[in-house]
Design an enzyme around this catalytic site. Structure first.
Site, PDB file in Angstrom:
ATOM      1  N   ASN A  10     -35.834   4.824 -13.676  1.00 19.14           N
ATOM      2  CA  ASN A  10     -36.309   4.099 -12.499  1.00 19.14           C
ATOM      3  C   ASN A  10     -35.145   3.978 -11.525  1.00 19.14           C
ATOM      4  O   ASN A  10     -34.187   3.245 -11.794  1.00 19.14           O
ATOM      5  CB  ASN A  10     -36.818   2.716 -12.904  1.00 19.14           C
ATOM      6  CG  ASN A  10     -37.402   1.942 -11.737  1.00 19.14           C
ATOM      7  OD1 ASN A  10     -37.187   2.300 -10.578  1.00 19.14           O
ATOM      8  ND2 ASN A  10     -38.132   0.886 -12.026  1.00 19.14           N
ATOM      9  N   PRO A  11     -35.185   4.674 -10.395  1.00 18.64           N
ATOM     10  CA  PRO A  11     -34.040   4.672  -9.476  1.00 18.64           C
ATOM     11  C   PRO A  11     -33.803   3.337  -8.780  1.00 18.64           C
ATOM     12  O   PRO A  11     -32.760   3.146  -8.163  1.00 18.64           O
ATOM     13  CB  PRO A  11     -34.405   5.761  -8.461  1.00 18.64           C
ATOM     14  CG  PRO A  11     -35.893   5.842  -8.506  1.00 18.64           C
ATOM     15  CD  PRO A  11     -36.277   5.544  -9.925  1.00 18.64           C
ATOM     16  N   THR A  12     -34.748   2.401  -8.912  1.00 19.11           N
ATOM     17  CA  THR A  12     -34.577   1.092  -8.261  1.00 19.11           C
ATOM     18  C   THR A  12     -34.215  -0.012  -9.247  1.00 19.11           C
ATOM     19  O   THR A  12     -34.026  -1.152  -8.845  1.00 19.11           O
ATOM     20  CB  THR A  12     -35.860   0.688  -7.515  1.00 19.11           C
ATOM     21  OG1 THR A  12     -36.935   0.528  -8.450  1.00 19.11           O
ATOM     22  CG2 THR A  12     -36.244   1.742  -6.493  1.00 19.11           C
ATOM     23  N   SER A  13     -34.128   0.299 -10.535  1.00 19.78           N
ATOM     24  CA  SER A  13     -33.809  -0.732 -11.536  1.00 19.78           C
ATOM     25  C   SER A  13     -32.332  -1.112 -11.498  1.00 19.78           C
ATOM     26  O   SER A  13     -31.470  -0.281 -11.208  1.00 19.78           O
ATOM     27  CB  SER A  13     -34.142  -0.237 -12.947  1.00 19.78           C
ATOM     28  OG  SER A  13     -35.511  -0.336 -13.192  1.00 19.78           O
ATOM     29  N   THR A  41     -38.766   8.062 -11.470  1.00 22.57           N
ATOM     30  CA  THR A  41     -40.102   7.507 -11.268  1.00 22.57           C
ATOM     31  C   THR A  41     -40.334   7.213  -9.792  1.00 22.57           C
ATOM     32  O   THR A  41     -39.400   7.029  -9.013  1.00 22.57           O
ATOM     33  CB  THR A  41     -40.293   6.221 -12.080  1.00 22.57           C
ATOM     34  OG1 THR A  41     -39.337   5.233 -11.668  1.00 22.57           O
ATOM     35  CG2 THR A  41     -40.117   6.482 -13.561  1.00 22.57           C
ATOM     36  N   GLY A  68     -35.988  -0.939 -16.582  1.00 20.28           N
ATOM     37  CA  GLY A  68     -36.285  -2.263 -17.112  1.00 20.28           C
ATOM     38  C   GLY A  68     -37.396  -2.225 -18.143  1.00 20.28           C
ATOM     39  O   GLY A  68     -37.868  -1.156 -18.557  1.00 20.28           O
ATOM     40  N   ASP A  69     -37.847  -3.416 -18.569  1.00 24.00           N
ATOM     41  CA  ASP A  69     -38.892  -3.503 -19.577  1.00 24.00           C
ATOM     42  C   ASP A  69     -40.189  -2.851 -19.109  1.00 24.00           C
ATOM     43  O   ASP A  69     -40.966  -2.334 -19.916  1.00 24.00           O
ATOM     44  CB  ASP A  69     -39.142  -4.966 -19.951  1.00 24.00           C
ATOM     45  CG  ASP A  69     -37.985  -5.560 -20.747  1.00 24.00           C
ATOM     46  OD1 ASP A  69     -37.274  -4.790 -21.423  1.00 24.00           O
ATOM     47  OD2 ASP A  69     -37.788  -6.791 -20.694  1.00 24.00           O
ATOM     48  N   GLU A 279     -46.143  -7.437 -18.168  1.00 18.38           N
ATOM     49  CA  GLU A 279     -47.090  -6.921 -17.182  1.00 18.38           C
ATOM     50  C   GLU A 279     -48.509  -7.343 -17.546  1.00 18.38           C
ATOM     51  O   GLU A 279     -48.844  -7.524 -18.718  1.00 18.38           O
ATOM     52  CB  GLU A 279     -47.012  -5.388 -17.113  1.00 18.38           C
ATOM     53  CG  GLU A 279     -45.624  -4.835 -16.794  1.00 18.38           C
ATOM     54  CD  GLU A 279     -45.137  -5.208 -15.415  1.00 18.38           C
ATOM     55  OE1 GLU A 279     -45.980  -5.415 -14.514  1.00 18.38           O
ATOM     56  OE2 GLU A 279     -43.903  -5.295 -15.216  1.00 18.38           O
TER      57      GLU A 279
END
Length: 336
Positions: A10-13, A41, A68-69, A279
């Site tokens: 995830n490039p934003t995590s 992602t 992340g999770d 989630e």
């Protein structure tokens, strides 16, 4: 044929830290003998899940969930229902990183997390949970307190971590409302009021390790907690006990082990939202099943407590070698 690994990241995590380490991470898996590639992602729904399924169906040997999770949960959902399930590695880069905490994977150093693949004693099979058509690795929960996960903005999670959850939890306490439920678990049943229901697969819940102190990662059992108490004072007292691991015998809760659990609200007007690994996973009624030793993962086995693992892959190998050795000695004795 050379083994293949796919890093799904995830490039934003984690404040986008993974991007800086990606080249080094790929090099580590190459060093471990894997032809390694990466997939970033996207904001599209189920991006990590779809890529994990594609890679598994193409025969990849290792899938690395980097993020992340939420990223981890998607990867699990991508491969859990398949016949061929690749080994999974984890590079945590989120806020709580509950599952990485339970597996003792370094949570602040992506390079150190990746290097676990280079160890000899690194793999074992873990339980995962199934909830309807979805899967989870760490926790399923329902009730008022679990709704705070949906209400904490992602930017706030990144900046303040656990403090964001604690602040929101304190805000929600006065609004806790128990509902009438029927909960069947293995050969037992509870009918009554419940404000929160937890089904845990590890000892790490929201970053706290004393809420489920005796959780096993591979025994085929959820640790189930039903919180019956509802008044503000009772809930605050119970939370204080839980953070110290002193809540297990409290009369305001049910604490039990179970493989199969079914949660049903008794009043059709009561809504129980189910949270799977942080989630939204649908509403009750819902059935849950613990899939024993369903996935093979890379973990820091040297630091996981002995009572959290019933049988590691290496233990089984040593046990098998020992039995075969004894059989060989007996066979040779009979020939003499």
């Amino acid at each position: 044929m050379r083994k293949r690994a796919r890093v799904i990241y995830n490039p934003t995590s984690g404040r986008e830290a993974l991007r800086n380490d990606l080249v080094d991470i790929l090099s580590i898996y190459e060093q471990a003998g894997y032809e390694t590639s990466a997939f970033a992602t996207t904001p599209a729904p189920n991006s990590a899940k779809n890529e994990a399924r594609r890679a598994a169906e193409e025969g990849f040997d290792l899938i690395v969930a980097a993020g992340g999770d939420g990223t981890l949960n998607e990867v699990v959902n991508g491969i859990a229902g398949l016949e061929h399930r690749p080994t999974m590695a984890i590079i945590p880069a989120g806020t709580t990183n509950d599952y990485a905490r339970a597996l003792r994977i370094p949570r602040d150093d992506p390079i150190a997390a990746a290097k676990l693949i280079l160890r000899k004693n690194k793999k074992f099979k873990i339980d995962i949970g199934q909830a309807g058509d979805n899967y989870f690795m760490n926790i399923a929960a329902g009730g008022t307190l679990t709704e705070l996960t949906y209400d904490v903005p992602s930017q706030m999670k990144s900046l303040f971590g656990y403090a964001a959850y604690l602040a929101k939890g304190a805000e929600l306490l006065p609004r806790v409302k128990p509902v009438d439920v029927d909960i069947k678990y293995d050969d037992q049943e509870y009918r009554g009021k419940a404000s929160t229901i937890f089904l845990a697969l590890t000892n790490s819940v929201g970053g706290f390790e004393q809420i489920v102190p005796d959780a096993s990662l591979d025994d085929g059992k959820f640790t189930m907690i039903i919180v019956k108490k509802s008044s503000l004072i009772d809930m605050m007292s119970l939370m204080a006990k839980a953070l110290q691991g002193k809540h297990i015998g409290d009369p305001g809760i049910i604490y039990a082990k179970a493989t199969d659990v079914e949660v049903t609200p008794l009043n059709k007007d009561d809504r129980i939202m189910i949270n799977l690994d942080g989630e939204y996973g649908g509403d009750a009624p819902m059935k849950f099943h613990d899939l024993k030793q369903h996935l093979e993962v890379i973990a820091n086995l040297d630091e996981i407590p002995d009572d959290a693992i019933t049988e590691s892959a290496d233990f089984k190998r040593v046990e098998k070698d020992f039995v075969e050795g004894i059989d060989k000695i007996n066979s040779e004795d009979k020939k003499k």
